[in-house]
Enzyme design. Structure first.
Site, PDB file in Angstrom:
ATOM      1  N   ALA A 211     -10.136  28.890  -7.377  1.00  0.00           N
ATOM      2  CA  ALA A 211      -9.671  28.592  -6.015  1.00  0.00           C
ATOM      3  C   ALA A 211      -9.160  27.167  -5.932  1.00  0.00           C
ATOM      4  O   ALA A 211      -9.323  26.383  -6.865  1.00  0.00           O
ATOM      5  CB  ALA A 211     -10.807  28.786  -5.021  1.00  0.00           C
ATOM      6  N   ASN A 212      -8.539  26.844  -4.817  1.00  0.00           N
ATOM      7  CA  ASN A 212      -8.109  25.478  -4.529  1.00  0.00           C
ATOM      8  C   ASN A 212      -9.003  24.913  -3.447  1.00  0.00           C
ATOM      9  O   ASN A 212      -9.551  25.655  -2.653  1.00  0.00           O
ATOM     10  CB  ASN A 212      -6.680  25.489  -3.989  1.00  0.00           C
ATOM     11  CG  ASN A 212      -5.659  25.553  -5.097  1.00  0.00           C
ATOM     12  OD1 ASN A 212      -6.018  25.644  -6.268  1.00  0.00           O
ATOM     13  ND2 ASN A 212      -4.410  25.517  -4.735  1.00  0.00           N
ATOM     14  N   ARG A 213      -9.070  23.606  -3.369  1.00  0.00           N
ATOM     15  CA  ARG A 213      -9.791  22.980  -2.260  1.00  0.00           C
ATOM     16  C   ARG A 213      -8.940  23.098  -1.012  1.00  0.00           C
ATOM     17  O   ARG A 213      -7.885  22.492  -0.919  1.00  0.00           O
ATOM     18  CB  ARG A 213      -9.917  21.480  -2.525  1.00  0.00           C
ATOM     19  CG  ARG A 213     -11.094  21.068  -3.296  1.00  0.00           C
ATOM     20  CD  ARG A 213     -11.055  19.547  -3.379  1.00  0.00           C
ATOM     21  NE  ARG A 213     -11.681  19.087  -4.595  1.00  0.00           N
ATOM     22  CZ  ARG A 213     -12.998  18.955  -4.718  1.00  0.00           C
ATOM     23  NH1 ARG A 213     -13.793  19.232  -3.728  1.00  0.00           N
ATOM     24  NH2 ARG A 213     -13.496  18.535  -5.852  1.00  0.00           N
ATOM     25  N   SER A 214      -9.366  23.869  -0.063  1.00  0.00           N
ATOM     26  CA  SER A 214      -8.649  23.941   1.213  1.00  0.00           C
ATOM     27  C   SER A 214      -9.573  24.526   2.259  1.00  0.00           C
ATOM     28  O   SER A 214     -10.207  25.550   2.027  1.00  0.00           O
ATOM     29  CB  SER A 214      -7.400  24.819   1.066  1.00  0.00           C
ATOM     30  OG  SER A 214      -6.862  25.096   2.332  1.00  0.00           O
TER      31      SER A 214
END
Ligand code: CTP
Length: 405
Positions: A211-214
């Site tokens: 995942a991405n940091r968001s």
């Protein structure tokens, strides 16, 4: 006229800023509002009932125990026969009274008797505004649902002091009134706008993912801001821990592929805003069973493949929306990289933000962005994500105005 048929009950408190209430009455009436005024005893030391009454074209109410006033209208009717109650200037005393439920004059009694939204425009000396008692009262009032506009920073009328405490300008108060009555212009009415937000989760096995940091905060705020301007907003959100924004149709997805399919099915649209932090890669295969640690075998070798670029797909799509806006999360060469993305992804704007500070933009509440377009780079000052959203929505409305479909 935008405020036609709206009834504003204005309570004028005692302070030098009371003179601005005269202009406020004028501004409200020229927009079609009916303004009824209550003045405290202290307010009458600063402006007269005569001038207020002349501007409001109505009797001015001042006394809880005035038999004529009570007979004609009465404090309960006064407080109910309004669409909104505005206190300007709201003094420390009026705030304290309402926060603590006092009702010992007409103004405080009306405030506690009303079942309508109350908007306060505080004005006081900066020391009074920053006093813990006033801060406590403000927090209590906010918790009770009272809306606030201002105060602003600036020079004080009565002294050479500067600081927070100056009453908001009449036109700012009018804008807040329009916002609360939800009668602001709706420049995006009839426009369909797609927004992507949040991260995507790319499964590795049933329990692990890339995942991405968001947090989704910025994308969700943009969706809400566009909806406030009347747009029919379709928000495609990856997994986030925040609520679906009000007034928006939200579709929930997990992976980049699901996000792409959802977005493409929503075409055609007038505009699309790509805020999601899409994972650029996914594991080629997602194991059906959880990977186990096996002694001596080491970690599993993941074969990564590229995810589709959703923004680029839509930016070059045969049913491309008239306006395509992308985001660029960069840690270096912000503008250069944003300009390259503008071309590569077929976007009209790239909203570029510097994410080099971990714990800064990603997950935080504030943002500092630059708007990169063919016309050049527009640098916005640091502001809250909600303010970025409001400004971006206004920019999108402005741009779409010139585009007819
Ligand atoms: N984006 C997208 N689909 C992807 C990757 C990105 O729609 N698979 C969109 C994002 O929503 C954002 C813009 O593209 O609006 C820029 O994303 P970013 O990750 O900053 O750029 P990348 O294209 O991934 O380039 P790089 O990772 O090399 O910076």
């Amino acid at each position: 006229m935008i405020l036609s048929g709206k009834r504003i009950l204005l309570i004028i408190g005692g302070g030098i800023a009371a003179y601005k209430a005269l202009d406020l009455i004028r501004r409200l009436r020229e927009r079609g509002a009916a303004v009824r005024v209550v003045m405290t005893a202290a307010a009458q030391e600063f402006v007269t009932t005569l001038s207020v009454g002349a501007l409001a074209a109505d009797h001015v109410f001042t006394d809880l125990f005035d038999r004529n006033d009570e007979h004609d209208v009465g404090h309960i009717r006064l407080s109910r026969e309004a669409d909104l109650v505005v206190v300007a200037p709201a003094t420390a005393d009026l705030m304290a009274k309402l926060a603590n439920g006092h009702a010992n004059d007409l103004a405080s009694t009306v405030l506690i008797a009303t079942d309508k939204q109350v908007l306060m425009a505080p004005a006081m000396n900066p020391k009074m505004w920053s006093h813990p008692a006033t801060r406590r009262n403000r927090a209590t009032l906010q918790k009770d649902g009272i809306a606030f506009i201002g105060p602003a920073k600036g020079e004080m009328a009565e002294s050479n002091e500067a600081g927070e405490g100056r009453m908001a300008e009449p036109l700012e108060i009018v804008a807040a009134i329009e916002a609360l009555l939800d009668i602001r212009p709706k420049p995006l009415a009839g426009r369909k706008i797609i927004v992507t937000s949040g991260p995507t989760h790319e499964p590795i096995d049933p329990v692990r993912y890339i995942a991405n940091r968001s947090s989704g905060k910025q994308g969700h705020a943009i969706a809400a801001a566009l909806a406030r301007l009347g747009a029919d907003v379709r928000l495609v959100s990856g997994p986030v821990g925040i609520a679906d924004p009000a007034g928006v149709t939200t579709l929930h997805v997990e992976t980049a592929n699901e996000m792409k399919d959802a977005v493409e099915q929503l075409l055609p649209a007038d505009a699309a805003v790509f805020v999601a932090a899409v994972a650029d890669w996914r594991s080629e295969t997602s194991a059906g069973e959880k990977f186990k640690k096996v002694a001596g075998e080491g970690p599993p070798a993941l074969q990564m493949i590229e995810n589709p670029d959703i923004l680029a797909g839509v930016g070059h799509h045969k049913r491309r929306p008239s306006l395509v806006v992308g985001f660029a999360a960069e840690t270096q060469d912000l503008v250069k990289n944003a300009e390259a993305k503008l071309r590569k992804k077929g976007a009209d704007f790239i909203v570029a933000n510097d994410v080099s500070r971990v714990g800064g933009v990603m997950g935080g509440d504030r943002n500092r962005v630059r708007i990169v377009s063919k016309a050049g780079v527009d640098e916005w000052p640091e502001m809250s994500k909600d303010e970025v959203a409001t400004r971006l929505a206004a920019l999108i409305a402005e741009r779409l105005k010139t585009i007819t479909v």
